[in-house]
Motif scaffolding. Sequence first.
Motif, mmCIF file in Angstrom:
data_model
loop_
_atom_site.group_PDB
_atom_site.id
_atom_site.type_symbol
_atom_site.label_atom_id
_atom_site.label_comp_id
_atom_site.label_asym_id
_atom_site.label_seq_id
_atom_site.Cartn_x
_atom_site.Cartn_y
_atom_site.Cartn_z
ATOM 1 N N LYS A 50 5.747 -14.822 -23.821
ATOM 2 C CA LYS A 50 7.017 -14.074 -23.652
ATOM 3 C C LYS A 50 7.187 -13.673 -25.321
ATOM 4 O O LYS A 50 6.535 -14.243 -26.357
ATOM 5 C CB LYS A 50 8.244 -14.772 -23.428
ATOM 6 C CG LYS A 50 8.413 -15.176 -21.999
ATOM 7 C CD LYS A 50 9.500 -14.686 -21.077
ATOM 8 C CE LYS A 50 11.010 -15.278 -21.792
ATOM 9 N NZ LYS A 50 12.114 -15.019 -21.089
ATOM 10 N N TYR A 87 17.575 -16.584 -27.924
ATOM 11 C CA TYR A 87 16.539 -16.350 -27.261
ATOM 12 C C TYR A 87 15.697 -17.632 -26.990
ATOM 13 O O TYR A 87 14.952 -17.609 -25.944
ATOM 14 C CB TYR A 87 15.496 -15.412 -27.933
ATOM 15 C CG TYR A 87 16.081 -13.830 -28.150
ATOM 16 C CD1 TYR A 87 17.025 -13.528 -26.917
ATOM 17 C CD2 TYR A 87 15.811 -13.330 -28.975
ATOM 18 C CE1 TYR A 87 17.524 -12.114 -27.256
ATOM 19 C CE2 TYR A 87 16.330 -11.818 -29.204
ATOM 20 C CZ TYR A 87 17.164 -11.500 -28.167
ATOM 21 O OH TYR A 87 17.813 -9.910 -28.143
ATOM 22 N N GLU A 130 17.335 -19.167 -24.203
ATOM 23 C CA GLU A 130 16.855 -18.500 -22.872
ATOM 24 C C GLU A 130 15.774 -19.290 -22.411
ATOM 25 O O GLU A 130 15.452 -19.309 -21.263
ATOM 26 C CB GLU A 130 16.596 -17.288 -23.287
ATOM 27 C CG GLU A 130 17.060 -16.163 -22.436
ATOM 28 C CD GLU A 130 17.131 -14.811 -23.155
ATOM 29 O OE1 GLU A 130 18.101 -14.268 -23.702
ATOM 30 O OE2 GLU A 130 15.807 -14.351 -23.140
ATOM 31 N N PRO A 157 7.176 -7.593 -21.574
ATOM 32 C CA PRO A 157 8.158 -7.692 -20.560
ATOM 33 C C PRO A 157 7.502 -7.756 -19.101
ATOM 34 O O PRO A 157 6.143 -7.623 -18.936
ATOM 35 C CB PRO A 157 8.775 -6.209 -20.722
ATOM 36 C CG PRO A 157 8.284 -5.814 -22.039
ATOM 37 C CD PRO A 157 7.116 -6.565 -22.276
ATOM 38 N N THR A 210 8.231 -5.621 -16.719
ATOM 39 C CA THR A 210 8.087 -4.544 -16.234
ATOM 40 C C THR A 210 6.719 -3.928 -17.070
ATOM 41 O O THR A 210 6.422 -4.282 -18.099
ATOM 42 C CB THR A 210 9.071 -3.531 -16.609
ATOM 43 O OG1 THR A 210 10.374 -4.277 -16.460
ATOM 44 C CG2 THR A 210 9.168 -2.226 -16.081
ATOM 45 N N SER A 238 13.346 -8.085 -30.001
ATOM 46 C CA SER A 238 14.543 -7.997 -29.504
ATOM 47 C C SER A 238 14.463 -7.113 -28.226
ATOM 48 O O SER A 238 14.816 -7.033 -27.198
ATOM 49 C CB SER A 238 15.729 -7.601 -30.307
ATOM 50 O OG SER A 238 16.699 -8.496 -30.264
ATOM 51 N N ARG A 263 12.570 -8.115 -25.351
ATOM 52 C CA ARG A 263 13.212 -8.900 -24.394
ATOM 53 C C ARG A 263 14.175 -8.292 -23.626
ATOM 54 O O ARG A 263 14.506 -8.777 -22.426
ATOM 55 C CB ARG A 263 14.131 -9.941 -25.130
ATOM 56 C CG ARG A 263 13.082 -11.000 -25.846
ATOM 57 C CD ARG A 263 13.783 -12.250 -26.088
ATOM 58 N NE ARG A 263 12.877 -13.485 -26.246
ATOM 59 C CZ ARG A 263 12.536 -14.644 -25.708
ATOM 60 N NH1 ARG A 263 13.330 -14.988 -24.640
ATOM 61 N NH2 ARG A 263 11.515 -15.415 -26.115
ATOM 62 N N ARG A 264 14.689 -7.438 -24.132
ATOM 63 C CA ARG A 264 15.892 -6.583 -23.320
ATOM 64 C C ARG A 264 15.508 -5.445 -22.231
ATOM 65 O O ARG A 264 16.101 -5.026 -21.466
ATOM 66 C CB ARG A 264 16.837 -5.995 -24.234
ATOM 67 C CG ARG A 264 17.686 -7.051 -24.873
ATOM 68 C CD ARG A 264 18.414 -6.662 -26.051
ATOM 69 N NE ARG A 264 18.770 -5.346 -25.964
ATOM 70 C CZ ARG A 264 18.910 -4.351 -27.071
ATOM 71 N NH1 ARG A 264 18.367 -4.804 -28.359
ATOM 72 N NH2 ARG A 264 19.431 -3.345 -27.090
ATOM 73 N N ASP A 310 13.473 -5.563 -19.585
ATOM 74 C CA ASP A 310 13.851 -5.756 -18.294
ATOM 75 C C ASP A 310 14.866 -5.514 -17.732
ATOM 76 O O ASP A 310 15.054 -5.232 -16.565
ATOM 77 C CB ASP A 310 13.014 -7.159 -17.974
ATOM 78 C CG ASP A 310 11.426 -7.479 -18.148
ATOM 79 O OD1 ASP A 310 10.838 -6.430 -17.673
ATOM 80 O OD2 ASP A 310 11.290 -8.401 -18.613
ATOM 81 N N ASP A 311 15.756 -5.753 -18.598
ATOM 82 C CA ASP A 311 17.431 -5.381 -17.956
ATOM 83 C C ASP A 311 17.402 -4.019 -17.723
ATOM 84 O O ASP A 311 18.575 -3.455 -16.896
ATOM 85 C CB ASP A 311 18.345 -5.542 -19.068
ATOM 86 C CG ASP A 311 18.402 -7.145 -19.570
ATOM 87 O OD1 ASP A 311 17.876 -8.026 -19.051
ATOM 88 O OD2 ASP A 311 18.761 -7.334 -20.770
ATOM 89 N N LEU A 312 16.681 -2.838 -17.990
ATOM 90 C CA LEU A 312 16.764 -1.620 -17.650
ATOM 91 C C LEU A 312 16.467 -1.188 -16.400
ATOM 92 O O LEU A 312 16.688 -0.211 -15.652
ATOM 93 C CB LEU A 312 15.888 -0.651 -18.689
ATOM 94 C CG LEU A 312 16.372 -0.593 -20.034
ATOM 95 C CD1 LEU A 312 15.439 -0.160 -21.082
ATOM 96 C CD2 LEU A 312 17.764 -0.032 -20.506
ATOM 97 N N LYS A 313 15.652 -2.195 -15.730
ATOM 98 C CA LYS A 313 15.342 -2.220 -14.084
ATOM 99 C C LYS A 313 14.711 -0.954 -13.972
ATOM 100 O O LYS A 313 15.373 -0.203 -12.986
ATOM 101 C CB LYS A 313 16.809 -2.418 -13.611
ATOM 102 C CG LYS A 313 17.551 -3.723 -13.602
ATOM 103 C CD LYS A 313 17.582 -4.667 -12.522
ATOM 104 C CE LYS A 313 18.352 -5.957 -12.898
ATOM 105 N NZ LYS A 313 17.852 -6.607 -14.010
#
Length: 335
Positions: free
Chosen positions: A145, A153, A156, A235, A237, A293, A296-297, A299-302
Amino acid sequence: MLTKRLKADKEGIEQAAKILKNGGIVAIPTETVYGLAASAYDENAVTKVFGAKGRPQDNPLIVHIADIEDLKAVAKDIPNSAYKAAERFWPGPLTMIFKRTDKIPASVSAGLDTVAVRMPSDKTAREIIKQSLPLAAPSANTSGKPSPTKAKYVIEDLDGKIDAVVMSGDCAVGVESTVITLVTNPPRLLRPGAVTVEELKEIFPDIAVDSAVLAEPKKGERVSSPGMKYKHYAPKTETYLVEGNTEQFVQFVNSKENAAAVCFSEEEGKITVPKLCYGTADDEATLAHSVFSVLRRADDLKVNAIYVHAPSKNGVGLAVYNRLIRAAAFRVIKL
Ligand code: TXA
Ligand code: MG
């Protein structure tokens, strides 16, 4: 296991040092990224670090010191140029590789006869090292990661798996230290970071850049830095690194369906798909500060695919490019 949250104050630092001296493992801030520390002389504690991260056994750790006097205890055959480099860049984001002394257990160096050493500049890190012993510390993330640039993080990834986290602010640099080996002739850059090739040339005029910095190691090829062969920072994705100018990049991502962009701030208004910005194209230091950063974020965008606009390879930009090409599993699109 309950992971203690410690403050980056006098009491927190004392507690962290105590846990480390007793064979525990503690995540600590540094100016580059958070590190997961263990006493470098304690084989059992070092084993716990590999376990908590899920780190492959053949990937060696960096030993962190707080005083140049401590270098001789962990490294031998130290060339004069190393002292010059230490004077210029330590404390700071430079790691140098030497022959290892017998004081350092083989597991720290994953069985190699060398040891990587660095002296961080972060005040909290320095104080913790001074009060404990040399600390072996990889980045405080789950293996594979992105390295953690914020205490949240670390939590997390490692909550419940380590003894404590020292909760400090965001890491100033944002990418891991520059790694060079002084065991080879000429010296070689194994991992780019905030100490740039241009700066290193002032001390090591003939320094070579290892081919693994920008290209995928071939199957079965021996790599000088084991960390270079792993897929990293990725990520979940599917991620692609895209080279081209603003106009080309904007047109390219806007034509994609179910995709997102990681872009420069000046492109934000022109991009119609979901996006995350990581700084302006000409400010490599900010790109370095934000890159992990953003990864890390992502994947939240899907979405099904993430297209990252590639930074320049100038200065610390080379380090950002090096991390992104690994996050993208070496998938580069040239527009
Ligand atoms: O900025 C940093 O260096 C951070 C902070 C916590 O200090 N640490 C860090 O550690 O990035 P880590 O373990 O994530 O990365 C260490 C890199 C790996 O690529 C590893 O293979 C390489 O340094 N390395 C360590 N010891 C080595 C050795 N003896 N020979 C060759 N490569 C080595
Ligand atoms: Mg790491």
